[in-house]
Design a protein around this motif. Structure first.
Motif, short mmCIF file in Angstrom:
data_model
loop_
_atom_site.label_atom_id
_atom_site.label_comp_id
_atom_site.label_asym_id
_atom_site.label_seq_id
_atom_site.Cartn_x
_atom_site.Cartn_y
_atom_site.Cartn_z
N ARG A 31 8.60 -32.63 1.12
CA ARG A 31 7.35 -33.32 1.46
C ARG A 31 6.36 -32.24 0.93
O ARG A 31 5.17 -32.62 0.42
N ASP A 32 6.40 -31.03 1.32
CA ASP A 32 5.28 -30.03 1.30
C ASP A 32 5.10 -29.52 -0.12
O ASP A 32 4.13 -29.11 -0.48
N GLN A 54 11.76 -30.86 4.31
CA GLN A 54 10.20 -30.34 4.47
C GLN A 54 9.91 -29.85 3.09
O GLN A 54 8.71 -29.64 2.93
N HIS A 55 10.84 -29.33 2.19
CA HIS A 55 10.25 -28.94 0.79
C HIS A 55 9.90 -29.79 0.02
O HIS A 55 8.91 -29.88 -0.60
#
Ligand SMILES: CC(=O)SCCNC(=O)CCNC(=O)[C@H](O)C(C)(C)COP(=O)(O)OP(=O)(O)OC[C@H]1O[C@@H](n2cnc3c(N)ncnc32)[C@H](O)[C@@H]1OP(=O)(O)O
Length: 457
Positions: A303-304, A300-301
């Motif tokens: 990607r975001d 998640q980190h």
């Protein structure tokens, strides 16, 4: 290619203090551990500068770390490792000539064609003389590190996902991991339990790099020590360098202000992929779901915040199973020109890839799975009444084994409601055979069951 030169070199030194994994004991077998690959190629820089680079870098890092550990109040039970690493680095000066810095063939070719050996040597040496202040690292971080803020300022720590800071005195781990296993499956149960722990502030996932903040440095040292124990074939000097290298980031699990494990990776923002350098959970916390949650937070980190679409890693042979469960494959679909020459080769490891989904809520997968289950369940209820539970049939028998009363099939509660009718083919056929003698009965029954098996294929 200069931008990739912060893969730092360390002598290939094996280590005997190895903590076995509780449930995957083979995971720590040194036979299958990935090692820094012995460099069959000529080193990309002169041996003299290489030696100085290796020793100075390790000592600098460890000197810094020791003073930080002292200031940090010994948050890490393995703090001996730091001085040991520093001493070992000094002792290993004889090994410097055989120290290995491995590049892929294309990386070597590119380096020779563009910067040339001396250029790389100078840069590496400069970086390692003072790894915490060299500007080129920061600017590189700005280029490859994506949304890291300004290039010269140190990277800041990010609390990954939704977590509230706090300290817990006591917790019942077995309860956390098993209480809702019945209703949601093992994967979701573990994820949900850990998510609740995060929400309660007893657990947090942070992503940070070497930013000089005391607390962060203590955590990084804790993580470095876990890597050193769990990856015994990785030279400690090499581990400390990558963990402390500002172009690398580390996602860590923190519980009661102690590091439980983490993943150190290098984001190549320009190539939109990240290279996982190290991944480990402390020995007594393995196979409790931390590794999975950690990977979900990382994805998640990455990607975001970093804007990455893929991860690549050389997985230990024994950790391949774990990586497969995290969505990694042995087939590399990422175009070669995006990654070749960027990542490091290791012996005894398998190159694996993971595509990061652009939409998945990685840190809240359990909620997504629960909603999907719910939707499927509702649809099944719409189409059938299989959710209705009837009271049991009274099968009380007399002593001779003969039922008190015969129960007709059509009287079984729920059977008709489920769509059964007495003239159904299977029932009629079996009824017809049931009236004959037992041998014929058995023959018919066998034929009926064979037909059933055949029909199911
Ligand atoms: C790039 C590299 O660093 S490669 C080296 C990887 N690190 C190591 O081998 C160090 C020793 N091992 C570890 O530190 C940990 O076991 C890790 C990091 C591999 C996994 O972390 P864990 O917290 O144990 O993982 P987690 O509990 O989330 O397990 C997830 C699943 O993977 C499985 N799994 C965990 N470790 C392994 C393994 N070594 N081999 C096969 N399967 C594994 C678990 O059984 C679980 O399966 P399930 O979902 O079907 O129940």
């Amino acid at each position: 290619m200069d931008t990739h030169s912060s893969h730092l070199t360390a002598p290939n030194r094996s280590r005997s203090s190895q903590s076995p994994s509780p449930s995957h004991s083979s995971a720590t077998s040194s036979i299958h551990k990935r090692k820094l690959q012995p460099d069959d190629h000529a080193p990309p820089f002169p041996p003299s500068s290489f030696s100085a680079d290796t020793r100075d870098g390790a000592l600098t890092s460890n000197d810094d770390l020791e003073s930080i550990s002292a200031r940090g109040g010994g948050a890490d039970s393995d703090s001996d490792d730091d001085s040991e690493a520093a001493a070992a680095a000094a002792d290993d000066s004889d090994d410097d000539s055989s120290a290995m810095r491995t590049f892929t063939a294309s990386r070597l070719e590119n380096a020779a064609a563009t910067a040339g050996g001396s250029g790389r040597s100078t840069k590496l040496k400069t970086e390692n003389l003072n790894p915490t202040t060299v500007k080129i690292e920061s600017s590189e971080c700005g280029k490859d590190g994506g949304a890291q803020g300004s290039g010269t300022a140190g990277p800041t720590a990010t609390v990954v996902g939704s977590s509230v800071p706090g300290i817990v005195v006591k917790e019942d781990a077995s309860k956390i991991f098993t209480e809702n296993i019945q209703t949601s499956g093992a994967y979701s149960a573990r994820e949900e339990s850990l998510k609740r722990e995060e929400e309660a502030g007893r657990l947090k996932f942070v992503c940070l790099s070497n930013d000089g903040i005391d607390e962060h440095m203590v955590w990084l040292i804790g993580l470095k020590n876990i890597f050193a124990r769990q990856l015994p074939n990785m030279p400690k000097e090499y581990i400390v360098r990558l963990v402390m290298d500002r172009s690398h980031k580390s996602v860590m699990v923190i519980r009661r202000n102690q590091v439980v494990g983490g993943i150190t990776y290098r984001p190549y923002a320009s190539q939109k992929f990240g290279e996982i350098a190290f991944c480990a959970i402390t020995a007594d916390e393995q196979v409790k779901g931390y590794g999975t949650r950690l990977m979900n937070h990382l994805k998640q980190h990455a990607r975001d915040v970093d804007g990455l679409t893929h991860f690549l890693t050389y997985a230990d042979n024994n950790a391949v199973g774990y990586f497969i469960k995290q969505g990694f494959t042995k087939e590399i679909h990422l175009e070669k020109d995006r990654w070749q020459g960027y990542i490091k080769d290791y012996d005894g490891g398998i190159l694996m890839e993971c595509k990061i989904d652009p939409n998945l809520p990685y840190t809240d997968l359990s909620t997504m799975i629960r909603r999907q289950r719910q939707a499927i369940d509702e649809k099944i209820r719409e189409l059938s009444n299989c959710h209705i539970v009837y009271t049991g049939i009274d099968f009380q028998k007399k002593e001779a084994g003969i039922p008190k009363k015969t129960v007709k099939v059509e009287d079984i509660p729920g059977l008709r409601e489920a769509g059964w009718t007495p003239d159904q083919w299977g029932h009629s056929r079996f009824r017809a055979s049931a009236s004959t003698d037992s041998a014929t009965n058995q023959k018919h029954l066998t034929a009926f069951m064979r037909a059933l098996i055949k029909a199911s294929f």
